[in-house]
Design an enzyme around this catalytic site. Structure first.
Site, mmCIF file in Angstrom:
data_model
loop_
_atom_site.group_PDB
_atom_site.id
_atom_site.type_symbol
_atom_site.label_atom_id
_atom_site.label_comp_id
_atom_site.label_asym_id
_atom_site.label_seq_id
_atom_site.Cartn_x
_atom_site.Cartn_y
_atom_site.Cartn_z
ATOM 1 N N ASN A 43 48.119 77.616 44.565
ATOM 2 C CA ASN A 43 47.456 78.766 43.953
ATOM 3 C C ASN A 43 47.448 78.517 42.451
ATOM 4 O OD1 ASN A 43 46.572 81.185 42.981
ATOM 5 N ND2 ASN A 43 48.392 82.361 43.584
ATOM 6 N N TRP A 44 46.297 78.072 41.959
ATOM 7 C CA TRP A 44 46.201 77.718 40.537
ATOM 8 C C TRP A 44 45.988 78.932 39.632
ATOM 9 C CZ3 TRP A 44 42.649 72.765 40.948
ATOM 10 C CH2 TRP A 44 43.439 71.701 41.425
ATOM 11 N N HIS B 17 47.134 89.181 46.784
ATOM 12 C CA HIS B 17 48.167 88.597 45.924
ATOM 13 C C HIS B 17 48.774 89.688 45.044
ATOM 14 C CE1 HIS B 17 50.231 86.245 42.935
ATOM 15 N NE2 HIS B 17 50.237 85.272 43.825
ATOM 16 N N GLY C 40 52.613 78.313 43.264
ATOM 17 C CA GLY C 40 51.956 78.594 41.990
ATOM 18 C C GLY C 40 52.279 77.519 40.975
ATOM 19 N N GLY C 41 53.303 77.778 40.155
ATOM 20 C CA GLY C 41 53.654 76.886 39.046
ATOM 21 C C GLY C 41 53.779 75.425 39.444
HETATM 22 P P1 PGA Z 1 54.949 80.707 41.697
HETATM 23 O O1 PGA Z 1 53.669 81.543 42.188
HETATM 24 O O2 PGA Z 1 55.115 79.559 42.655
HETATM 25 O O3 PGA Z 1 54.601 80.259 40.307
HETATM 26 O O4 PGA Z 1 56.108 81.632 41.733
HETATM 27 C C1 PGA Z 1 53.436 81.730 43.561
HETATM 28 C C2 PGA Z 1 52.323 82.707 43.746
HETATM 29 O O5 PGA Z 1 52.184 83.644 42.940
HETATM 30 O O6 PGA Z 1 51.525 82.567 44.696
#
Ligand code: PGA
Length: 261
Positions: free
Chosen positions: A9-10, A99, A239-240
């Site tokens: 998830n960019w 989300h 995400g990150g």
């Molecule tokens: P994160 O984000 O891995 O940066 O915690 C995950 C997400 O929000 O889908």
């Protein structure tokens, strides 16, 4: 055993050129080992404006394209919105919905998530439905009730047919972007709760064949191995850690190894 997923998830972190570049790096790293593999399913959810370029970069690689949101109507006077129908035409096979950043910053409700999930499935894409409690809800003892009601609401109009699949992502809101995932036991008990809810809604064979439950919230290559060892955890929404090609591919490799182990 259900299909495993590693889904990037960019968010709004990259512009179109940066997205195409990162997609290319992931393709290059994963091509050697991922070619011909069905496990895990690797998916990249890019921003809407980057979808065309990323679609091109992913063509023929086995890595699937996903969007981060959609609108529930197919056409009409909905300024600024993008339909699931259009996303499908762009080559998307997956679309996130619900989300927590959209629920939090944009007031997205359970009812909107329900409509979006149904629209995504109607256009033969896999909805990745995000659910999860806030820290306040958790501290107030409402964690389970919140997650159960989000799952039930989102799935109210969802009836997967044929080979259609649905992914539920358990993302405790208080760990997203913190670098600290929840303890594996905590994730396991929440995934079990989600499966119990799915079993109340669908026949067992439908849950087994057509649903997966993945974890999201600071998932990275360090904590992912500890999560993957549990049969109720079918992968991660990342995400990150998905913004670094080698880190993201390391996670895909862990998921591949967990299936072949
Ligand atoms: P994160 O984000 O891995 O940066 O915690 C995950 C997400 O929000 O889908």
């Amino acid at each position: 055993m259900s299909q495993r997923y590693v889904i990037a998830n960019w968010k709004m972190q990259l512009d179109p050129a940066e997205s195409v570049k990162l997609a290319g790096e992931i393709v290059r790293l994963w091509a050697a080992e991922g070619a011909g593999r069905t496990e895990p399913k690797v998916v990249i959810c890019a921003s809407h404006v980057a979808l065309a370029g990323v679609a091109e970069a992913l063509k023929g690689t086995g890595i699937a394209l996903g969007a981060q949101d959609c609108f529930w109507e197919d056409k009409g006077a909905y300024t600024g919105e993008i339909s699931a129908a259009s996303l499908k035409k762009f080559g998307c096979e997956y679309c996130l919905t619900g989300h927590s950043e959209r629920r939090g910053f944009l007031g997205e409700t359970d009812d909107m998530v329900r409509r979006k999930a149904a629209a995504i499935l109607r256009h033969d894409m896999t909805p990745v439905i995000c659910v999860g409690e806030t820290m306040e809800e958790r501290q107030a003892g409402k964690r389970d009730a919140v997650v159960i009601s989000q799952v039930r609401a989102a799935l109210a109009d969802v009836r997967p047919v044929g080979t259609q699949t649905v992914v539920v992502a358990y993302e405790p809101r208080w760990v997203i972007g913190t670098g600290q995932a929840v303890a594996p036991d905590d994730a396991v008990s929440m995934h079990r709760l989600i499966f119990d809810t799915l079993h109340e809604l669908y026949p067992a064979d439908v849950v087994e064949r057509q649903f997966a439950v993945i974890y999201g919230g600071s998932a990275d290559s360090k904590n992912f191995g500890g999560l993957l060892g549990h049969d109720v955890i079918h992968g991660a929404l990342v995400g990150g850690a998905s913004l670094k090609a080698d880190e993201f591919v390391r996670m895909a490799r862990l998921a591949a190894d967990s299936v072949s182990a």
